[in-house]
Structures are given as structure tokens and as C-alpha cells.
Design a protein around this motif. Structure first.
Motif, PDB file in Angstrom:
ATOM      1  N   ALA A 101       0.906  -1.236   0.166  1.00 27.23           N
ATOM      2  CA  ALA A 101      -0.061  -0.003  -0.157  1.00 27.23           C
ATOM      3  C   ALA A 101       0.819   1.233  -0.018  1.00 27.23           C
ATOM      4  O   ALA A 101       0.540   2.451  -0.391  1.00 27.23           O
ATOM      5  N   PHE A 102       1.961   1.210   0.737  1.00 27.81           N
ATOM      6  CA  PHE A 102       2.871   2.326   0.831  1.00 27.81           C
ATOM      7  C   PHE A 102       4.131   2.510  -0.209  1.00 27.81           C
ATOM      8  O   PHE A 102       5.076   3.071   0.108  1.00 27.81           O
ATOM      9  N   ASN A 103       4.183   1.455  -1.071  1.00 26.73           N
ATOM     10  CA  ASN A 103       5.184   1.256  -2.226  1.00 26.73           C
ATOM     11  C   ASN A 103       6.452   0.997  -1.590  1.00 26.73           C
ATOM     12  O   ASN A 103       7.352   1.823  -2.248  1.00 26.73           O
ATOM     13  N   ILE A 104       6.489   0.311  -0.543  1.00 29.68           N
ATOM     14  CA  ILE A 104       7.836   0.078   0.319  1.00 29.68           C
ATOM     15  C   ILE A 104       8.366  -1.137  -0.227  1.00 29.68           C
ATOM     16  O   ILE A 104       7.945  -2.105  -0.363  1.00 29.68           O
ATOM     17  N   PRO A 105       9.560  -0.924  -0.719  1.00 27.19           N
ATOM     18  CA  PRO A 105      10.552  -2.033  -1.239  1.00 27.19           C
ATOM     19  C   PRO A 105      10.537  -3.122  -0.204  1.00 27.19           C
ATOM     20  O   PRO A 105      10.869  -2.981   0.996  1.00 27.19           O
ATOM     21  N   PHE A 106      10.537  -4.382  -0.698  1.00 29.16           N
ATOM     22  CA  PHE A 106      10.834  -5.734   0.168  1.00 29.16           C
ATOM     23  C   PHE A 106      11.232  -6.808  -0.912  1.00 29.16           C
ATOM     24  O   PHE A 106      11.274  -6.788  -2.148  1.00 29.16           O
ATOM     25  N   GLU A 107      11.802  -7.794  -0.273  1.00 31.16           N
ATOM     26  CA  GLU A 107      12.398  -8.858  -0.627  1.00 31.16           C
ATOM     27  C   GLU A 107      11.625 -10.100  -0.150  1.00 31.16           C
ATOM     28  O   GLU A 107      11.062 -10.057   0.501  1.00 31.16           O
ATOM     29  N   ASP A 108      11.783 -11.132  -0.709  1.00 32.43           N
ATOM     30  CA  ASP A 108      11.187 -12.551  -0.482  1.00 32.43           C
ATOM     31  C   ASP A 108      11.571 -12.834   1.260  1.00 32.43           C
ATOM     32  O   ASP A 108      10.622 -13.476   1.618  1.00 32.43           O
ATOM     33  N   ASN A 109      12.652 -12.485   1.599  1.00 33.11           N
ATOM     34  CA  ASN A 109      13.134 -12.753   2.748  1.00 33.11           C
ATOM     35  C   ASN A 109      12.915 -11.406   4.049  1.00 33.11           C
ATOM     36  O   ASN A 109      13.369 -11.615   5.008  1.00 33.11           O
ATOM     37  N   GLY A 110      12.307 -10.432   3.686  1.00 34.52           N
ATOM     38  CA  GLY A 110      12.214  -9.414   4.391  1.00 34.52           C
ATOM     39  C   GLY A 110      12.197  -7.874   3.895  1.00 34.52           C
ATOM     40  O   GLY A 110      11.905  -7.630   2.719  1.00 34.52           O
ATOM     41  N   PHE A 111      12.168  -6.994   4.715  1.00 34.89           N
ATOM     42  CA  PHE A 111      12.203  -5.615   4.352  1.00 34.89           C
ATOM     43  C   PHE A 111      13.139  -4.811   5.405  1.00 34.89           C
ATOM     44  O   PHE A 111      13.450  -5.173   6.488  1.00 34.89           O
ATOM     45  N   ASP A 112      13.450  -3.433   4.885  1.00 38.72           N
ATOM     46  CA  ASP A 112      14.172  -2.492   5.598  1.00 38.72           C
ATOM     47  C   ASP A 112      13.325  -1.593   6.326  1.00 38.72           C
ATOM     48  O   ASP A 112      12.974  -0.732   5.643  1.00 38.72           O
TER      49      ASP A 112
END
Length: 136
Positions: free
Chosen positions: A90-101
Motif C-alpha cells: 500500500a505504501f510502495n515500500i520495497p521488500f524482498e522474499d526474505n524481508g524488508f528494511d
């Protein structure tokens, strides 16, 4: 004790906004430990940047993103992952298959549905109504 000079005439309670879609902006995310439950979450203050004209001082939304725990049930774990993913999308925050920063949260924005609820003390507050994830 000395007189403390402060512009108290400018004090104004913040206001909730009516239910609707709003442009929102995330503040700095921090890890929050709930003393009662013992659980950790990511606490995110979210500003409403386009309130209606009759809401001069909109309340920030305090959103809590649940973190996984080793003792989560399979169903609880799955639900927390969905809540995390809904927020990030919803907030267009990047993430990967194993998590987010969590550093990527501050400054992220999006047009998201906001509804009115009450807290544990029956004080009105706004909350996010995040859209469900798209299925492929």
C-alpha cells in the motif's frame, strides 16, 4: 517557581478525519515492545497530508506492524505476513522474499483508506484500512 512563558492560546486538540481515501506519509519507524503482551512490532506514525478543509489539525495515525515470533502458530504467522505485505504494498515500500528494511518506511506514501475507531479508552482515532493483496 518562575513563570513559564508559553503560547497556551495556540493549544489545539488533534482531530480525526471522516472515513475515506487519503494521501498518507509515513514517519520514522521504530521497534515497539508491548509490556502487556510481551510482543514486538514496528511502530509507524503516519500523517494525513490531505485532510478535509474542516479538519485543521488531523491526528497522526499510529500503525503497528506485527513482527513474527518463534512461538507464533502457523495461522498466526501467516496472518502477520499478510499484514506486513499489505502495508508494504500500500505504501510502495520495497521488500524482498526474505524481508524488508524499516529504514525504507520513513517518507513512504500512498493513497490509503482511513476509518474511524476507538482506542481502549473509547477515544476516537483513525486507523488504516489496508487493501487485500492482489491474487495472481
Amino acid at each position: 517557581m518562575p513563570f513559564i512563558k508559553t503560547p497556551l492560546k495556540d493549544a489545539a486538540e488533534s482531530q480525526t478525519v471522516p472515513d475515506g481515501l487519503y494521501e498518507l506519509l509515513c514517519g520514522e519507524a521504530t521497534i515497539h515492545h508491548n509490556e502487556r503482551s510481551g510482543k514486538d512490532s514496528v511502530m509507524i506514525p503516519i500523517a494525513i497530508t490531505d485532510p478535509p478543509d474542516d479538519v485543521s489539525n488531523p491526528s497522526d495515525i499510529m500503525h503497528f506492524l506485527p513482527l513474527l515470533r518463534e512461538d507464533d502458530s502457523e495461522k498466526g504467522r501467516a496472518f502477520k505476513l499478510v499484514l506486513q505485505a499489505r502495508f508494504l504494498v500500500a505504501f510502495n515500500i520495497p521488500f524482498e522474499d526474505n524481508g524488508f528494511d524499516t529504514d525504507d518506511i520513513s517518507g513512504a506514501g500512498g493513497k490509503v483508506a482511513v476509518t474511524t475507531d476507538t482506542d481502549d479508552n473509547d477515544v476516537p482515532r483513525n486507523v488504516l484500512n489496508l487493501p487485500e493483496l492482489e491474487t495472481e
